[in-house]
Design an enzyme around this catalytic site. Structure first.
Site, PDB file in Angstrom:
ATOM      1  N   LYS A 114      14.845  16.523  33.794  1.00 27.57           N
ATOM      2  CA  LYS A 114      15.826  17.022  34.976  1.00 27.57           C
ATOM      3  C   LYS A 114      17.369  16.885  35.131  1.00 27.57           C
ATOM      4  O   LYS A 114      17.363  18.209  35.743  1.00 27.57           O
ATOM      5  CB  LYS A 114      15.348  17.381  35.763  1.00 27.57           C
ATOM      6  CG  LYS A 114      13.558  17.807  35.974  1.00 27.57           C
ATOM      7  CD  LYS A 114      13.488  17.775  37.213  1.00 27.57           C
ATOM      8  CE  LYS A 114      11.384  18.431  38.000  1.00 27.57           C
ATOM      9  NZ  LYS A 114      11.223  18.340  38.964  1.00 27.57           N
ATOM     10  N   LYS A 196       5.164  22.889  29.054  1.00 30.52           N
ATOM     11  CA  LYS A 196       4.744  22.136  29.957  1.00 30.52           C
ATOM     12  C   LYS A 196       4.506  23.595  31.083  1.00 30.52           C
ATOM     13  O   LYS A 196       5.913  23.873  31.358  1.00 30.52           O
ATOM     14  CB  LYS A 196       4.146  20.969  30.608  1.00 30.52           C
ATOM     15  CG  LYS A 196       5.138  21.017  32.094  1.00 30.52           C
ATOM     16  CD  LYS A 196       4.688  19.529  32.583  1.00 30.52           C
ATOM     17  CE  LYS A 196       5.282  19.218  33.989  1.00 30.52           C
ATOM     18  NZ  LYS A 196       5.219  20.328  35.396  1.00 30.52           N
ATOM     19  N   LYS A 199       6.912  24.801  37.677  1.00 32.77           N
ATOM     20  CA  LYS A 199       6.628  25.597  39.017  1.00 32.77           C
ATOM     21  C   LYS A 199       8.069  26.085  38.592  1.00 32.77           C
ATOM     22  O   LYS A 199       8.947  26.894  38.876  1.00 32.77           O
ATOM     23  CB  LYS A 199       6.682  24.901  40.228  1.00 32.77           C
ATOM     24  CG  LYS A 199       4.789  24.922  40.513  1.00 32.77           C
ATOM     25  CD  LYS A 199       5.212  24.434  42.103  1.00 32.77           C
ATOM     26  CE  LYS A 199       4.260  23.244  42.475  1.00 32.77           C
ATOM     27  NZ  LYS A 199       4.775  22.030  41.767  1.00 32.77           N
TER      28      LYS A 199
END
Ligand code: AQP
Length: 332
Positions: A114, A196, A199
Site C-alpha cells: 500500500k 486479490k 475494495k
C-alpha cells in the site's frame, strides 16, 4: 455447560463489500455466530490509514453495518459494532505500539504494497495499523480470527506482540489463531487474476459487490478475463478460470471436481453464464434485505450502539488487567 470460545473479526468500511469479503470472511461469520461468542467489528479507524472523505466514511460505516445484517449477522447472537465507539481499541493500540518493534512492522506485506515504496510520505497510521489490529483482537481475548488469506501475517504479528507482552508484563492475553477457510480464502479480481479482489482497487469490473443488481453481476462475469486454451479446468496455468471455478464451487457447495464435470465439452462462455446464475441466486436475497435496511439507517445505528455497549464491557475488563500489568495507576 462450557463457555463458548470467542471469535473476533473485522471489516473496513472503505468501500462496498465484495464477493471476496463475503466468501473469505462474512459468510463464515454468519455460520459461526451461533457456535461462538462472536465479535464482529466495522473497523472505521482502519479506514483512515489512506486519505479518506469524512462524509463517505460516515455513510459507508452505517451501510457496512446494514450489509452485514443483510448477510445474516444476528445482533441477538453476535456483538456487531463500530470500532470507534469503543475507545479501548485506541488505548490498547498505544500500549501495544510500545511493545511492537519497528522491524516487525516493516516486514508487513500490506504496508509494502500500500505504501508503494513511498515509505517517507505515507501516513504513520498505514505503518502502525497492524498494531491497532492486534489491539482489536487481543482486547476481547479471542481464540479464533476468521479471516481471508491476506490477514495471515497480521494474525501472526498479534500472536508475537501478545507473547511478548505476556512474558514481559504478565499473562493478560490469549494467543489468537487465524481461521482461514480451505476454499474461498483468496478470491481474485475478475479483471486481473494476479491481484486479490479488493475494495480499494477502484476498477469497476474487478469486483462483484454484494449490492450489485443481477444484470450488473452478469455483465461483470461476462467481461471477466479468461486464460488461453478452451477446457474448463482448474490449474496453476489457468488462474482466471480457477478463480471462476472456485467462486462457483464455494457458492454452490460443490467440489471443484464436481463443477468441472458439469463443463466437460463446454467452453468458458458456458461457465460464465452458469456462474452468473449461481452468483445472482446467492446475492439477490442479500441485496433485497440490504435495500430494506437502508430505508431506515437509524435502526442499523441503534443495533450498532447496542453492540458497542456489550463490546465496551468486555474491553473494560481486559483494559483493567492491561493497566495493572503495565503499572498504570488506577484512578483513585
Ligand atoms: N479477495 C479476498 N478473498 C477472500 N477474503 C478476502 N478478504 C478481503 N479480500 C478478500 C477478507 O475480508 C475481510 C475484510 O477485509 P478488508 O475490510 O480489509 O477488505 P478488503 O477488500 O481487503 O479492503 P481494502 O480496503 O481493499 O483493503 P486492503 O487493500 O487492505 O486489502 C478480511 O477477513 C479479509 O481477509
Amino acid at each position: 455447560m462450557t463457555e463458548a470460545q470467542r471469535i473476533f473479526s473485522g471489516i473496513q468500511p472503505t468501500g462496498y463489500i465484495h464477493l471476496g469479503n463475503y466468501l473469505g470472511a462474512v459468510r463464515r461469520w454468519v455460520d459461526q455466530q451461533s457456535e461462538f461468542d462472536s465479535f464482529f467489528c466495522i473497523v472505521d479507524l482502519h479506514a483512515m490509514t489512506l486519505p479518506w472523505d469524512p462524509k463517505e466514511l460516515q455513510e459507508r460505516s452505517v451501510a457496512t453495518g446494514a450489509m452485514l445484517l443483510a448477510c445474516g449477522i444476528d445482533p441477538t447472537q453476535a456483538t456487531l459494532y463500530l470500532q470507534s465507539h469503543v475507545p479501548a481499541h485506541s488505548e490498547l493500540a498505544w500500549v501495544l505500539s510500545c511493545i511492537a518493534r519497528m522491524g516487525e512492522l516493516r516486514r508487513m506485506v500490506q504496508f509494502k504494497e500500500k505504501s508503494k515504496g513511498e515509505t517517507e510520505s505515507v501516513g504513520v497510521g498505514l505503518f502502525t495499523y497492524p498494531v491497532l489490529q492486534a489491539a482489536d483482537v487481543l482486547l476481547y481475548r479471542a481464540h479464533g480470527v476468521p479471516v481471508g488469506e491476506d490477514q495471515r501475517q497480521h494474525v501472526e504479528l498479534m500472536r508475537d506482540i501478545a507473547t511478548r507482552f505476556n512474558s514481559q508484563l504478565g499473562e493478560v492475553f490469549v494467543l489468537p489463531e487465524a481461521w482461514i477457510p480451505a476454499a474461498g480464502a483468496r478470491i481474485m479480481s475478475l479483471d486481473d487474476p494476479s491481484s486479490k479482489m479488493s475494495k480499494s482497487a477502484n476498477r469497476p469490473n474487478s469486483a462483484i459487490l454484494l449490492e450489485d443488481k443481477p444484470e450488473v453481476i452478469a455483465k461483470k462475469i461476462r467481461s471477466a478475463v479468461t486464460d488461453s486454451g478452451r477446457e474448463v479446468t482448474a490449474s496453476p496455468d489457468k488462474p482466471a478460470v480457477t478463480n471462476l471455478l472456485t467462486i462457483y464451487s464455494v457458492l454452490a457447495g460443490e467440489s471443484i471436481a464436481a463443477v468441472q464435470e458439469r463443463f466437460v465439452g463446454k467452453g468458458y462462455g458456458d461457465l460464465k453464464v452458469a456462474l452468473a446464475d449461481v452468483v445472482v441466486a446467492a446475492l439477490s436475497p442479500l441485496r433485497e434485505r440490504y435495500e430494506e435496511l437502508m430505508a431506515d439507517p437509524a435502526e442499523t445505528a441503534r443495533l450498532l450502539a447496542i453492540g458497542a455497549a456489550r463490546a465496551s464491557e468486555v474491553a473494560a475488563t481486559t483494559m483493567a488487567d492491561v493497566r495493572r500489568a503495565a503499572g498504570l495507576v488506577p484512578p483513585a
